[in-house]
Design a protein around this motif. Sequence first.
Motif, short mmCIF file in Angstrom:
data_model
loop_
_atom_site.label_atom_id
_atom_site.label_comp_id
_atom_site.label_asym_id
_atom_site.label_seq_id
_atom_site.Cartn_x
_atom_site.Cartn_y
_atom_site.Cartn_z
N THR A 1 12.56 -7.95 -14.04
CA THR A 1 12.68 -7.29 -12.74
C THR A 1 12.22 -5.84 -12.79
O THR A 1 11.37 -5.41 -11.99
CB THR A 1 14.11 -7.37 -12.20
N ASP A 2 12.77 -5.04 -13.73
CA ASP A 2 12.38 -3.64 -13.78
C ASP A 2 10.90 -3.48 -14.12
O ASP A 2 10.21 -2.60 -13.59
CB ASP A 2 13.26 -2.86 -14.75
N VAL A 3 10.39 -4.37 -14.98
CA VAL A 3 8.97 -4.31 -15.32
C VAL A 3 8.12 -4.66 -14.10
O VAL A 3 7.11 -4.00 -13.82
CB VAL A 3 8.65 -5.28 -16.48
N ASN A 4 8.54 -5.68 -13.36
CA ASN A 4 7.79 -6.07 -12.16
C ASN A 4 7.79 -4.95 -11.12
O ASN A 4 6.75 -4.68 -10.49
CB ASN A 4 8.39 -7.34 -11.55
N VAL A 5 8.93 -4.30 -10.93
CA VAL A 5 8.98 -3.19 -9.98
C VAL A 5 7.98 -2.11 -10.40
O VAL A 5 7.18 -1.63 -9.59
CB VAL A 5 10.39 -2.59 -9.89
N ALA A 6 8.02 -1.74 -11.67
CA ALA A 6 7.13 -0.69 -12.17
C ALA A 6 5.67 -1.07 -12.00
O ALA A 6 4.84 -0.26 -11.56
CB ALA A 6 7.44 -0.41 -13.64
N LEU A 7 5.34 -2.32 -12.33
CA LEU A 7 3.95 -2.77 -12.23
C LEU A 7 3.47 -2.77 -10.78
O LEU A 7 2.33 -2.35 -10.50
CB LEU A 7 3.81 -4.17 -12.83
N TYR A 8 4.31 -3.22 -9.88
CA TYR A 8 3.89 -3.27 -8.47
C TYR A 8 3.74 -1.87 -7.88
O TYR A 8 2.80 -1.61 -7.12
CB TYR A 8 4.89 -4.10 -7.65
N VAL A 9 4.66 -0.98 -8.21
CA VAL A 9 4.55 0.40 -7.71
C VAL A 9 3.24 1.02 -8.18
O VAL A 9 2.51 1.65 -7.40
CB VAL A 9 5.74 1.24 -8.18
N LEU A 10 2.91 0.80 -9.44
CA LEU A 10 1.69 1.38 -10.01
C LEU A 10 0.44 0.67 -9.49
O LEU A 10 -0.54 1.31 -9.08
CB LEU A 10 1.75 1.30 -11.53
N ASN A 11 0.47 -0.67 -9.48
CA ASN A 11 -0.70 -1.42 -9.06
C ASN A 11 -1.05 -1.16 -7.60
O ASN A 11 -2.23 -1.01 -7.24
CB ASN A 11 -0.48 -2.92 -9.29
N GLU A 12 -0.04 -1.10 -6.74
CA GLU A 12 -0.30 -0.86 -5.33
C GLU A 12 -0.80 0.56 -5.09
O GLU A 12 -1.52 0.81 -4.12
CB GLU A 12 0.94 -1.15 -4.49
N ALA A 13 -0.44 1.48 -5.97
CA ALA A 13 -1.00 2.83 -5.88
C ALA A 13 -2.49 2.79 -6.19
O ALA A 13 -3.31 3.40 -5.49
CB ALA A 13 -0.28 3.78 -6.83
N TYR A 14 -2.86 2.07 -7.24
CA TYR A 14 -4.27 1.94 -7.59
C TYR A 14 -5.05 1.20 -6.49
O TYR A 14 -6.21 1.52 -6.23
CB TYR A 14 -4.43 1.20 -8.92
N ARG A 15 -4.41 0.23 -5.87
CA ARG A 15 -5.06 -0.50 -4.78
C ARG A 15 -5.08 0.30 -3.48
O ARG A 15 -5.70 -0.11 -2.51
CB ARG A 15 -4.35 -1.85 -4.56
N ASP A 16 -4.38 1.41 -3.47
CA ASP A 16 -4.30 2.31 -2.32
C ASP A 16 -3.78 1.58 -1.08
O ASP A 16 -4.34 1.70 0.01
CB ASP A 16 -5.67 2.93 -2.02
N THR A 17 -2.66 0.86 -1.28
CA THR A 17 -2.07 0.15 -0.14
C THR A 17 -0.93 0.95 0.50
O THR A 17 -0.40 0.53 1.52
CB THR A 17 -1.53 -1.22 -0.56
N TYR A 18 -0.54 2.06 -0.11
CA TYR A 18 0.51 2.88 0.49
C TYR A 18 0.23 4.37 0.29
O TYR A 18 -0.48 4.77 -0.63
CB TYR A 18 1.90 2.54 -0.08
N ASP A 19 0.80 5.15 1.20
CA ASP A 19 0.80 6.61 1.07
C ASP A 19 2.14 7.09 0.54
O ASP A 19 2.22 8.13 -0.11
CB ASP A 19 0.52 7.27 2.42
#
Length: 214
Positions: free
Chosen positions: A106-124
């Motif tokens: 869970t904690d790894v998935n949260v970290a990966l998604y926060v980082l990956n979505e930043a790279y994908r530029d899906t959030y500000d």
Amino acid sequence: MIRSSFFIDGFNLYHAIKRLNEPHLKWVDLMRLMHRQISPKTETVHAVYYFSAYAHWLPGQRSRHEQYVAALNTSGVQVVLGQFKDKHKHCHDCGTTWIQHEEKETDVNVALYVLNEAYRDTYDRAYIVSRDSDLKPAVEMVKMQFPEKQIFIVAPPNLGHSNDLIQVADGKQKIKKQQIEQSLFPPAVKDAFGNVVANRPAEYDPPGDTNAGT
């Protein structure tokens, strides 16, 4: 408009709600609840991610959890499931053996998604609903690579924030009990076609309400 995404540690939130001793609050619509965390004049909810895992050795709890996940799926929440692993333990002094269940991913998935979505530029702006200090490196990396993106840490009700997280974040918020009360699913949750896909477990009926699933 600011594009905001939410990353929810399901166990952090669940155990906080459990401590309120009002089981009906567990039947919370996270999409509605997260909309109450933003400033609607300047923000829009782009995505809500829910991270959790099924307790496979507890059939009653797993069944309730599956109903809840089915309800979340109808609201547009993106569910990301990890898993529990059985770890065999042994006491060298008394010879007792037992199985300990450890939640993984869970904690790894949260970290990966926060980082990956930043790279994908899906959030500000990212809102992380968690008190897990293990997420600090992920927040630091996002801020290093994308200093223009904002990270807010959201504490579950009646709990404080992780000092490690707020030290590297741009801001903090707290979910209020009243916001949860205003964001509950109906007893029977339907999909876009009007089909009932989830029924509120009887254990989650509000006080004095015995009409679960009707």
